[in-house]
Design an enzyme around this catalytic site. Structure first.
Site: not given
Ligand code: NCD
Length: 330
Positions: A73-74, A103, A124, A153
């Site tokens: 999703r993100t 590398k 991320r 997040h």
């Molecule tokens: C969340 C995350 O990555 O922290 N997912 C997301 O970005 N919607 C929640 C999760 O992974 O449980």
């Protein structure tokens, strides 16, 4: 009232009404006025996306999506957000396998290379604090934290709070139930920061004891004035919550498969029966997803379940708004 001071991550800049060029690393950077601005822009973005209006707001700009940890999703919603606004993306997923990181390139070098190609970096990473480290390494372009380890997040919180705001017309005087892995869920950590900006919010945190908030988080969050009530049994769920926020046990943060299995076995699952027993008819059920034995799919048909409806769509609209603001196009 915003009271966050002592726990503020020191070298992170507050937004203070001006998003342009700022790194977005922690929800500690936001004040109520910034959320008002962002939500106003989000409404415009929703119109653009819902009507498939061609937009040139980010025309000529490139955003680097650098995802060192799996994401559906993100990642996709950031990509959609940039493209909905006429911008372009450079997308690197799993750079540890497919880029010069394999590398032996340092994290700082990877960030500086990406910033030479782009106008913003969305990161991320599995390591808590990686977003801040990237923000330090990138001197010319803003870095947006798309989840760093079990820390924060912030963009998930933007969409979660927008979802609450759309439903209730307010972000104060809310009673919520946050369930699952409070210790490791970065979405819970940022959401509690966000809700603590507003008056008179009470959050019940339901988890097995080994997954309760760290004592540092518990104390520093309570210091901000949000009421936190930790519960460990289904029977203690109050019946007057405005919303439930379910999270999965964060398997990837456990030292061993056995510890994970143990924690998972103690979790309360959101089922139709649980809703029947404890949920008010006007509440909403949220989940940042993915759900892994956390919300029973039998609940999906319930109108109160918004995780595959408004909550997920709001991820694109709020990220469109954030990008337009941070890139100085609005
Ligand atoms: C969340 C995350 O990555 O922290 N997912 C997301 O970005 N919607 C929640 C999760 O992974 O449980």
């Amino acid at each position: 009232m915003f009271q966050a001071i002592s726990h503020l991550q020191t070298d992170i800049e507050m937004i203070h009404g001006d998003f342009k060029g700022k790194d977005i690393v922690s929800f500690d950077q936001f004040e109520v006025a910034d959320l008002n601005t962002l939500f106003t822009v989000t409404r415009q973005m929703k119109r653009i996306a819902e009507n498939n209006e061609p937009s040139r707001l980010l025309e000529g700009l490139l955003v680097g999506l650098l995802f060192f940890e799996p994401s559906s999703r993100t990642f996709s919603s950031f990509s959609a957000a940039v493209k909905r606004l006429g911008g372009q993306t450079i997308e690197m997923q799993n750079p540890e396998a497919f880029s010069s990181v394999s590398k032996g390139e340092t994290f700082e070098d990877t960030i500086q290379v990406m910033e030479a190609y782009t106008n913003a970096i969305v990161l991320r990473h599995r390591i808590s604090g990686a977003a801040k480290q990237a923000a330090r390494a990138a001197s010319f372009v803003p870095v947006i934290n798309a989840g760093d380890g079990n820390n924060e997040h912030p963009t998930q919180t933007l969409l979660d709070m927008y979802t609450l705001y759309e439903r209730f017309g307010r972000l104060d005087n809310l009673t919520g139930l946050l369930a699952g892995d409070a210790l490791n869920s970065r979405t819970i950590h940022s959401l509690l920061r966000g809700l603590s900006l507003y008056e008179n919010n009470t959050m019940y945190v339901l988890s097995p004891r080994q997954l309760q908030l760290s004592r540092d988080d518990f104390v520093s969050l309570q210091d901000r004035g949000i009421r936190l009530i930790e519960i460990h049994r289904e029977e203690d769920i109050p019946q007057d919550c405005d919303f439930w926020y379910w999270t999965r046990v964060q398997k990837e943060r456990f030292a061993s498969a056995e510890e994970y299995r143990q924690a998972q076995s103690e979790i309360v699952v959101a089922t139709p029966e649980l809703l029947n027993k404890y949920a008010s008819k006007d509440m909403i059920l949220m989940d940042p997803l993915p759900r892994v034995a956390s919300v029973d799919p039998a609940v999906d048909a319930d109108e109160r379940a918004v995780y595959l409806r408004s909550q997920i769509r709001n991820g694109v609209y709020t990220r469109m708004a954030l990008l337009a603001l941070v890139l100085g196009r609005i």
